[in-house]
Design an enzyme around this catalytic site. Structure first.
Site, PDB file in Angstrom:
ATOM      1  N   GLU A 191      42.869  43.100  34.203  1.00  0.00           N
ATOM      2  CA  GLU A 191      42.141  44.370  34.319  1.00  0.00           C
ATOM      3  C   GLU A 191      43.110  45.462  33.874  1.00  0.00           C
ATOM      4  O   GLU A 191      44.182  45.619  34.455  1.00  0.00           O
ATOM      5  CB  GLU A 191      41.718  44.603  35.774  1.00  0.00           C
ATOM      6  CG  GLU A 191      40.829  45.827  35.924  1.00  0.00           C
ATOM      7  CD  GLU A 191      40.739  46.341  37.355  1.00  0.00           C
ATOM      8  OE1 GLU A 191      39.734  46.965  37.692  1.00  0.00           O
ATOM      9  OE2 GLU A 191      41.689  46.138  38.143  1.00  0.00           O
ATOM     10  N   ASP A 211      44.254  41.849  38.786  1.00  0.00           N
ATOM     11  CA  ASP A 211      43.870  43.171  39.265  1.00  0.00           C
ATOM     12  C   ASP A 211      44.853  44.241  38.769  1.00  0.00           C
ATOM     13  O   ASP A 211      46.067  44.076  38.892  1.00  0.00           O
ATOM     14  CB  ASP A 211      43.905  43.119  40.799  1.00  0.00           C
ATOM     15  CG  ASP A 211      43.194  44.284  41.441  1.00  0.00           C
ATOM     16  OD1 ASP A 211      41.995  44.449  41.190  1.00  0.00           O
ATOM     17  OD2 ASP A 211      43.848  45.033  42.192  1.00  0.00           O
ATOM     18  N   ASP A 267      32.964  46.606  40.683  1.00  0.00           N
ATOM     19  CA  ASP A 267      33.354  48.021  40.674  1.00  0.00           C
ATOM     20  C   ASP A 267      32.381  48.889  39.887  1.00  0.00           C
ATOM     21  O   ASP A 267      32.612  50.090  39.732  1.00  0.00           O
ATOM     22  CB  ASP A 267      34.743  48.186  40.021  1.00  0.00           C
ATOM     23  CG  ASP A 267      35.856  47.546  40.819  1.00  0.00           C
ATOM     24  OD1 ASP A 267      35.734  47.455  42.054  1.00  0.00           O
ATOM     25  OD2 ASP A 267      36.857  47.137  40.195  1.00  0.00           O
TER      26      ASP A 267
HETATM   27  C1  GLC Z   1      40.706  46.885  41.043  1.00  0.00           C
HETATM   28  C2  GLC Z   1      39.602  46.158  41.759  1.00  0.00           C
HETATM   29  C3  GLC Z   1      39.007  47.083  42.763  1.00  0.00           C
HETATM   30  C4  GLC Z   1      40.079  47.444  43.764  1.00  0.00           C
HETATM   31  C5  GLC Z   1      41.311  48.010  43.078  1.00  0.00           C
HETATM   32  C6  GLC Z   1      42.481  48.001  43.992  1.00  0.00           C
HETATM   33  O1  GLC Z   1      40.262  47.950  40.311  1.00  0.00           O
HETATM   34  O2  GLC Z   1      38.676  45.672  40.839  1.00  0.00           O
HETATM   35  O3  GLC Z   1      37.906  46.538  43.405  1.00  0.00           O
HETATM   36  O4  GLC Z   1      39.594  48.373  44.671  1.00  0.00           O
HETATM   37  O5  GLC Z   1      41.693  47.266  41.951  1.00  0.00           O
HETATM   38  O6  GLC Z   1      42.899  46.684  44.222  1.00  0.00           O
END
Ligand code: GLC
Length: 552
Positions: A247, A192, A324
């Protein structure tokens, strides 16, 4: 080992997948019950969105205990059973590593806020003054805490304080936690917002008007980012045969290679946002909530940049949906009369590129967006943005905001999985935590499995392609007729072999001239229509028609 290059990943958002005990929330036993379904689809890996203990301010992306499963999802034993049962079916399990921040209810934070000399104080960022950084979920990124009279940093909600990775003790806690799960059989991690773990610790202000706050380059790609990932690789990842995907908001095809370049010893691949942000004006005052039409040429060029820059140097992840993002058939396709055609068209176009493809739950049956009223949305991002942009700062109207919510907001993807046409789409016998999309009457798994021409079986064929044809994993990519505003066409080529993917992106028919390619050299390998209509070298594409031609 590089098994992940031939793998297709299926993302499960546990609270919305399948509820085995009638409490309105999906759970781990529900996933175990549906493993046969996933085996039938043919996927290789499950990525589980967070299942750990959490107050659920951000649906589990706010973790209060990394080593225990949230009781409403089940127990650690359920999780171990899921890992074992998945492995029996040759399905691997990837967990979500949410380590940029914890929940404010994590014991580290509870301790940290007690006093300035608490041993956990340096697990987080505490400062006397705040700067002008904005949180991704509206409002300032700093929250004042009265106990010690200081502010703490939170790039997401104020219940998600950012961990201080400068502190080696924090990093070691994370390495130990990762080993804990990997020793139980977990096969890898989706990481994440990994591009935010290193901070510019002098917290420089953005160049903004007095009183304004904003999001910019300092939110990501901090100075020690790659030192930390390298350390993680050395201490943890290198000791296991695992797959990793980070990510990485704020990444470009160039800096992607810092994460996943062959000689970097960091991650296998990252998720880019480049192609997903093209239908909004991110620089506008209301950011992602300001919509614009997707420009197909820009979309093609963006994907091309990632395909070509990473070829032989790194590895791509391929996706159009996740928890998301909204449902792609509604966002860029046609969720009415051409729902099936457009869902298959997107599938063919993104799955046949080079990289590891991700399918988000429900994408394989062509689930569609919602058009709920504001009260029915649960997502903290939607709620905070509504309050901030519409009610308080009045930067947009409710009408325009709702248009954006219906097009791109996260809850579109989070409505419960539609299993059949019984009440609540067969997701739960109780009251679902988020309204089920009323489309469940016609769009559901049971219907898809019964129709041999369904989106589900189309995905299955694409998964088989990736397993069986090395061209899909190995061949080079080039756009064909790049400037064509209606058709997305590309070639995968290697030696004498060539694959052409040709897709009409819209609902009006369009002719496509193969130009220097000779249609007679190719055969139709896969299509979302029953046949192909061609005259000489000219193919007449019907609405959303997508074909795969092979010369071998
Ligand atoms: C990432 C996740 C999202 C979350 C954010 C904070 O972007 O995919 O769902 O709200 O991080 O953890």
């Amino acid at each position: 080992m590089t098994w992940w290059k031939k793998s297709v990943v299926y993302q499960i958002y546990p609270r919305s997948f399948y509820d085995s005990n009638g409490d309105g929330l999906g759970d781990i036993r529900g996933i175990i019950e549906k493993l046969d379904y996933l085996e039938k689809l043919g996927i290789d890996v499950i990525w589980l969105s967070p299942v750990y203990e959490s107050p659920q301010d951000d649906n589990g992306y706010d973790i209060s205990d990394y080593r225990n499963i949230w009781s409403k999802f089940g127990t650690n034993e359920d999780m171990f059973e899921l890992i074992d049962k998945a492995h029996e079916k040759n399905i691997k399990i990837v967990m979500d590593l949410v380590a940029n921040h914890t929940s404010d209810e994590h014991k580290w934070f509870v301790e940290s806020k007690k006093s300035k000399d608490n041993p956990y104080r340096d697990y987080y960022f505490w400062r006397d003054e705040k700067n002008n950084w904005e949180s991704y979920f509206s409002g300032p990124a700093w929250q004042f805490d009265e106990t010690t009279g200081q502010y703490y940093l939170h790039l997401f909600t104020k219940k998600q304080p950012d961990l201080n990775w400068e502190n080696p003790v924090v990093r070691n806690e994370i390495w130990d936690m990762m080993k804990f799960w990997m020793d139980k059989g977990v096969d890898g991690w989706r990481m994440d917002v990994i591009s935010s773990i290193s901070k510019y610790t002098d917290f420089p202000d953005y160049d903004l008007e007095e009183g304004e706050i904003g999001i910019g380059d300092y939110h990501t790609n901090g100075p020690k980012l790659h030192d930390y990932i390298k350390e993680m690789n050395k201490e943890v990842l290198s000791k296991y045969d695992c797959m990793t995907v980070g990510e990485a908001p704020g990444s470009s095809p160039e800096n992607a290679l810092l994460f996943c370049g062959k000689d970097r010893d960091e991650l296998n691949m990252i998720f880019t946002f480049d192609h997903m942000d093209l239908d909004r004006n991110m620089d506008s005052e209301i950011g992602k909530w300001s919509l614009r039409d997707l420009d197909l040429v820009e979309f093609k060029e963006t994907l091309e940049a990632w395909q070509t820059s990473l070829y032989n140097k790194g590895w791509n992840s391929l996706y159009l949906e996740n928890h998301d993002q909204a449902r792609v058939v509604s966002r860029w396709g046609n969720d009415k009369e051409y729902r099936k055609e457009s869902a298959k068209m997107f599938a063919l176009v993104y799955q046949m590129m080079q990289g590891t493809p991700y399918i988000y739950q429900g994408q394989e049956i062509g689930m569609v967006n919602t058009d709920f009223d504001i009260e029915d949305y649960k997502d903290v991002e939607i709620r905070n943005a509504y309050k901030d942009l519409v009610l308080e700062r009045k930067l947009t109207t409710k009408e325009d905001f709702m248009k954006a919510v219906h097009r791109i907001s996260r809850d579109n993807a989070r409505t419960p999985m539609q299993w059949n046409d019984s009440s609540n789409g067969g997701f739960t016998s109780g009251e679902p935590w988020l309204k089920v999309n009323p489309s469940y009457k016609t769009i559901n798994v049971e219907e898809s499995l019964a129709d041999e021409d369904s989106i589900f079986y189309f995905y299955k064929k694409l998964i088989d392609q990736r397993h069986d044809d090395d061209m899909i994993t190995d061949a080079e990519f080039r756009l064909v007729d790049k400037d064509n505003k209606k058709v997305f066409a590309y070639e995968r080529y290697l030696g004498d072999k060539s694959i052409l993917i040709i897709a009409n992106f819209y609902s009006e028919p369009v002719d496509f001239d193969l130009d220097t390619y000779k249609l007679e050299d190719y055969r139709l390998d896969l299509s979302n229509y029953k046949d192909m209509v061609a005259d000489g070298n000219k193919i007449s594409l019907r609405p959303y028609e997508a074909i795969m031609l092979k010369n071998y």
